[in-house]
Design a protein around this motif. Structure first.
Motif, PDB file in Angstrom:
ATOM      1  N   GLU A 107       0.837  -1.202   0.000  1.00 38.50           N
ATOM      2  CA  GLU A 107       0.000   0.000   0.000  1.00 38.50           C
ATOM      3  C   GLU A 107       0.874   1.256   0.000  1.00 38.50           C
ATOM      4  O   GLU A 107       0.530   2.266  -0.622  1.00 38.50           O
ATOM      5  N   ALA A 108       2.009   1.199   0.698  1.00 36.74           N
ATOM      6  CA  ALA A 108       2.926   2.344   0.732  1.00 36.74           C
ATOM      7  C   ALA A 108       3.461   2.653  -0.661  1.00 36.74           C
ATOM      8  O   ALA A 108       3.656   3.828  -1.020  1.00 36.74           O
ATOM      9  N   ASP A 109       3.697   1.613  -1.471  1.00 44.09           N
ATOM     10  CA  ASP A 109       4.151   1.816  -2.845  1.00 44.09           C
ATOM     11  C   ASP A 109       3.080   2.522  -3.668  1.00 44.09           C
ATOM     12  O   ASP A 109       3.393   3.402  -4.486  1.00 44.09           O
ATOM     13  N   ILE A 110       1.810   2.154  -3.462  1.00 41.90           N
ATOM     14  CA  ILE A 110       0.704   2.772  -4.191  1.00 41.90           C
ATOM     15  C   ILE A 110       0.622   4.261  -3.859  1.00 41.90           C
ATOM     16  O   ILE A 110       0.458   5.110  -4.749  1.00 41.90           O
ATOM     17  N   SER A 135      -5.757   1.995 -14.449  1.00 44.26           N
ATOM     18  CA  SER A 135      -5.056   0.711 -14.485  1.00 44.26           C
ATOM     19  C   SER A 135      -3.615   0.894 -14.016  1.00 44.26           C
ATOM     20  O   SER A 135      -3.085   2.011 -14.011  1.00 44.26           O
ATOM     21  N   TYR A 136      -3.007  -0.218 -13.622  1.00 49.79           N
ATOM     22  CA  TYR A 136      -1.588  -0.249 -13.259  1.00 49.79           C
ATOM     23  C   TYR A 136      -0.853  -1.141 -14.254  1.00 49.79           C
ATOM     24  O   TYR A 136      -1.442  -2.021 -14.889  1.00 49.79           O
ATOM     25  N   VAL A 148      -1.441  -4.643  -5.405  1.00 47.42           N
ATOM     26  CA  VAL A 148      -0.950  -4.940  -4.054  1.00 47.42           C
ATOM     27  C   VAL A 148      -0.814  -6.451  -3.858  1.00 47.42           C
ATOM     28  O   VAL A 148      -1.745  -7.214  -4.121  1.00 47.42           O
ATOM     29  N   GLY A 149       0.373  -6.866  -3.431  1.00 42.29           N
ATOM     30  CA  GLY A 149       0.644  -8.284  -3.219  1.00 42.29           C
ATOM     31  C   GLY A 149       1.353  -8.949  -4.388  1.00 42.29           C
ATOM     32  O   GLY A 149       1.921 -10.034  -4.232  1.00 42.29           O
TER      33      GLY A 149
END
Length: 415
Positions: A107-110, A135-136, A148-149
């Motif tokens: 989540e910190a990366d997001i 989108s990512y 995430v993950g």
């Protein structure tokens, strides 16, 4: 015994009217039941923005008073609408390095990626209301909705940033504070209304919500489940009233009665005399003259709407057409006029998905307030009301804007 009751409140702050909806949330089913409704006239706003704090502050207080008397609960906090042509949609993208190979996205990366994407794209004098990720992209893999993950080294984002001018945001927050209400979030009116009138299929296929207000016309465009674009045109039903007052050489109060009783959006009817009564005096006008005035204003407004659809790349390309909400949507013949002008399917949007006091809320004028209530259900962790009849004991907490109103809104449909 612990009280597990939960309440959600939406306050639609319009130029002409303040509308408040209080909902009781069943903790077992998550379904809201409307237990309080308030609607009062507003002043101190122009084209959707606050120009005098005292006017809308008093109107909020009065609208809440009506809703509180009906529900038996006292409002401390709510989710509010924000309006005005200063609201913008900006496309943004960005890229960050995750770290070593095989490291999971957190989540910190997001959050860090969103900061990178918005830096330089949104001016310092603008407040970000929400970032909507389309989108990512992770190490070349496209179309990821939630990374995430997942593991990778290079993460990219393509997003829509909804922002508003910071001074207008602050003024709206101060207005709420003066009415002793803590804003959980500020949501553009058309985006909030979407929450109450759209289905999951419409969100996926492509649809626009058009909120016809008194002084503004707001647009929110959805496709593939995401908010693609939002904009506000500084023209509303008040302009029709003013045009009629000038063209018919009469008072604005008389022109408003003419609009409510005799105006139709579709021209071509046989000319005849119509009359309205105001302060014991009867005023007569020709329908041909009324139609000519209204047609000119609607033509100009719908040219602006088409321009916004074109800017978003969706002109004539929305399978589910447009859904009309707001007080101005009740203009006779507006659905047919919309179909002709935009060359899209059109219908009136009525709020749904709740129980309780339903009759008053079936009007498209309450779509934004109901949508704000739905959003408030997800923006609060604790009850936003405390049982009391004394409004002087409202909590004066710090103003904070909840993040994620659009993503949470869409997640409810995907669940």
């Amino acid at each position: 015994m612990q009280d597990t009751s939960k309440y959600a409140v939406g306050i639609d702050i319009g130029t002409n009217k303040i509308r408040c909806v209080v909902g009781h949330v069943d903790v077992s089913t998550g379904a809201p039941t409307v237990v309080g409704v308030g609607e009062v006239s507003n002043s101190g706003m122009r084209k959707g923005v606050v120009v005098n704090l005292a006017g809308p502050s008093k109107a909020i207080d009065d609208a809440l008073g009506e809703a509180e008397r009906m529900s038996g609960y006292q409002v401390n906090a709510a989710t509010l609408s924000i309006n005005g042509s200063h609201i913008l949609s900006t496309k943004a993208d960005g890229m960050i390095a995750i770290g070593m190979a095989g490291q999971e996205v957190t989540e910190a990366d997001i959050i860090r990626l969103e900061d990178v994407a918005t830096t330089g794209k949104v001016p310092a004098n603008r407040e970000i209301l929400e970032l909507v990720p389309f989108s990512y992209r992770l190490d070349g893999q496209d179309g990821i909705k939630d990374p995430v993950g997942m593991t990778g080294t290079r993460l990219e984002i393509n997003a829509n940033v909804v922002s508003a001018l910071a001074p207008h945001v602050v003024n709206l927050q101060k207005t709420a504070e003066q009415a002793q209400v803590v804003p959980h979030a500020l949501i553009p009116s058309a985006v909030a209304a979407s929450r109450a009138v759209l289905t999951e299929q419409q969100l996926e296929n492509g649809v626009a919500v058009i909120d016809f207000g008194g002084a503004t016309t707001s647009i929110a465009i959805y496709e593939e489940g995401d908010l693609q674009y939002t904009a506000v045109i500084p023209v509303g039903s008040n302009n029709i009233t003013n045009d009629l007052a000038i063209g018919l050489k009469t008072d604005p109060e008389v022109a408003e009665l003419v609009k409510l009783q005799h105006v139709t959006a579709v021209s071509g009817r046989d000319s005849k005399k119509v009359s309205v009564k105001y302060e014991k005096e009867t005023h007569e006008f020709a329908t041909s003259e009324i139609d000519e005035i209204v047609e000119a204003r609607l033509e100009e407004l719908f040219e602006d709407i088409n321009a916004e659809l074109k800017k978003a790349g969706r002109k004539g390309k929305l399978p589910n057409g447009v859904v009309l909400v707001g007080g101005g949507a009740q203009l006779k013949g507006l659905v047919d006029y919309t179909k002709q002008s935009l060359e899209l399917a059109a219908r009136i949007g009525k709020p749904k998905g709740f129980g309780g006091v339903a009759e008053q809320l079936e009007s498209p004028a309450f779509a934004t307030a109901v949508g704000l209530m739905f959003s408030d259900m997800e923006n609060v962790e604790n009850p936003s009301l405390h049982k009391s009849s004394d409004k002087t004991h409202r909590a004066k907490q710090g103003v904070s804007q909840a993040k994620g109103f659009v993503s949470k809104f869409l997640d409810r449909f995907r669940a």
